[in-house]
Design an enzyme around this catalytic site. Structure first.
Site, PDB file in Angstrom:
ATOM      1  N   LYS A   1     -13.044  16.541  -3.777  1.00  6.16           N
ATOM      2  CA  LYS A   1     -12.547  17.916  -3.643  1.00  6.16           C
ATOM      3  C   LYS A   1     -13.226  18.522  -2.412  1.00  6.16           C
ATOM      4  O   LYS A   1     -14.372  18.968  -2.499  1.00  6.16           O
ATOM      5  CB  LYS A   1     -12.893  18.735  -4.886  1.00  6.16           C
ATOM      6  CG  LYS A   1     -11.974  18.500  -6.064  1.00  6.16           C
ATOM      7  CD  LYS A   1     -12.472  19.225  -7.296  1.00  6.16           C
ATOM      8  CE  LYS A   1     -11.704  20.492  -7.584  1.00  6.16           C
ATOM      9  NZ  LYS A   1     -12.102  21.083  -8.891  1.00  6.16           N
TER      10      LYS A   1
ATOM     11  N   TYR B   1       0.822  -1.218   0.000  1.00  4.71           N
ATOM     12  CA  TYR B   1       0.000   0.000   0.000  1.00  4.71           C
ATOM     13  C   TYR B   1       0.853   1.264   0.000  1.00  4.71           C
ATOM     14  O   TYR B   1       0.438   2.296  -0.512  1.00  4.71           O
ATOM     15  CB  TYR B   1      -1.013   0.012   1.156  1.00  4.71           C
ATOM     16  CG  TYR B   1      -0.477  -0.372   2.518  1.00  4.71           C
ATOM     17  CD1 TYR B   1       0.346   0.458   3.237  1.00  4.71           C
ATOM     18  CD2 TYR B   1      -0.840  -1.597   3.087  1.00  4.71           C
ATOM     19  CE1 TYR B   1       0.828   0.095   4.488  1.00  4.71           C
ATOM     20  CE2 TYR B   1      -0.372  -1.970   4.332  1.00  4.71           C
ATOM     21  CZ  TYR B   1       0.458  -1.124   5.038  1.00  4.71           C
ATOM     22  OH  TYR B   1       0.928  -1.491   6.262  1.00  4.71           O
TER      23      TYR B   1
ATOM     24  N   VAL C   1     -12.390  15.667 -12.165  1.00  3.39           N
ATOM     25  CA  VAL C   1     -12.016  14.604 -11.230  1.00  3.39           C
ATOM     26  C   VAL C   1     -12.274  13.230 -11.855  1.00  3.39           C
ATOM     27  O   VAL C   1     -11.594  12.252 -11.527  1.00  3.39           O
ATOM     28  CB  VAL C   1     -12.752  14.755  -9.877  1.00  3.39           C
ATOM     29  CG1 VAL C   1     -12.220  15.945  -9.106  1.00  3.39           C
ATOM     30  CG2 VAL C   1     -14.258  14.845 -10.052  1.00  3.39           C
TER      31      VAL C   1
HETATM   32  N1  LIG Z   1     -18.774  15.916 -12.160  1.00  2.00           N
HETATM   33  C1  LIG Z   1     -17.959  17.008 -12.013  1.00  2.00           C
HETATM   34  N2  LIG Z   1     -18.492  18.206 -11.745  1.00  2.00           N
HETATM   35  C2  LIG Z   1     -17.693  19.269 -11.596  1.00  2.00           C
HETATM   36  C3  LIG Z   1     -16.292  19.146 -11.693  1.00  2.00           C
HETATM   37  C4  LIG Z   1     -15.748  17.858 -11.971  1.00  2.00           C
HETATM   38  O1  LIG Z   1     -14.518  17.653 -12.086  1.00  2.00           O
HETATM   39  N3  LIG Z   1     -16.607  16.813 -12.134  1.00  2.00           N
HETATM   40  N4  LIG Z   1     -15.490  20.246 -11.493  1.00  2.00           N
HETATM   41  C5  LIG Z   1     -16.001  21.425 -11.211  1.00  2.00           C
HETATM   42  C6  LIG Z   1     -15.131  22.575 -10.883  1.00  2.00           C
HETATM   43  O2  LIG Z   1     -13.779  22.351 -11.198  1.00  2.00           O
HETATM   44  C7  LIG Z   1     -15.339  22.878  -9.401  1.00  2.00           C
HETATM   45  O3  LIG Z   1     -14.778  21.854  -8.605  1.00  2.00           O
HETATM   46  C8  LIG Z   1     -14.762  24.201  -9.000  1.00  2.00           C
HETATM   47  O4  LIG Z   1     -15.278  24.569  -7.746  1.00  2.00           O
HETATM   48  C9  LIG Z   1     -17.466  21.669 -11.140  1.00  2.00           C
HETATM   49  N5  LIG Z   1     -18.223  20.456 -11.329  1.00  2.00           N
END
Ligand SMILES: Nc1nc2c(c(=O)[nH]1)N=C([C@H](O)[C@@H](O)CO)CN2
Length: 123
Positions: free
Chosen positions: A98, A53, A72
């Site tokens: 996040k 790990y 993400v």
């Molecule tokens: N499904 C997702 N929705 C959002 C993403 C993501 O990566 N996947 N990213 C954002 C913005 O980067 C946000 O995190 C900024 O605050 C918004 N929605």
């Protein structure tokens, strides 16, 4: 199936869809659940038989620090793909969160599963 896990791995990442996000580092949080046959290292008591790990976590840190993705979803996919290929992992669940990205929520993000969840351990 047995599991080796890494929980709450915090890494500074370049990630996000907005211009301002591309100029900053943001804390992300990662959980990993990785399928493995833990009976083999349990019998041998040898680190060589494990899914280590620490090595896996360090690989994720390196990957995140070297990358800059918008979503993400893309980062989670890259983590799953890299770990499965490099560590011969049959099944993996990757969570990328996040913290603080959405006001009023402690964390937002994605959870993906890749590979064969029905993978049978050798008898
Ligand atoms: N499904 C997702 N929705 C959002 C993403 C993501 O990566 N996947 N990213 C954002 C913005 O980067 C946000 O995190 C900024 O605050 C918004 N929605």
């Amino acid at each position: 199936m047995d599991i080796v896990y890494v929980r709450d791995l915090k890494i500074d990442a370049h990630i996000g869809i907005y211009e301002w996000e591309k100029r900053i580092l943001q804390k992300i949080r990662i959980d990993l659940e990785m399928g493995w046959d833990n009976r083999i290292p349990a019998a041998s008591d040898n680190i060589k038989d494990t899914l280590n790990y620490k090595t896996a976590a360090k690989r994720v840190v390196q990957l995140v620090e070297d990358s800059h993705y918008d979503l993400v979803e893309r980062l989670a996919e890259a983590i799953a793909d890299t770990l499965m290929r490099e560590f011969s992992i049959p099944w993996i669940q990757v969570t990328v969160g996040k913290p603080g990205a959405v006001r009023g929520s402690s964390e937002v993000g994605v959870k993906i599963e890749r590979g064969d969840r029905q993978w049978q351990m050798s008898t």
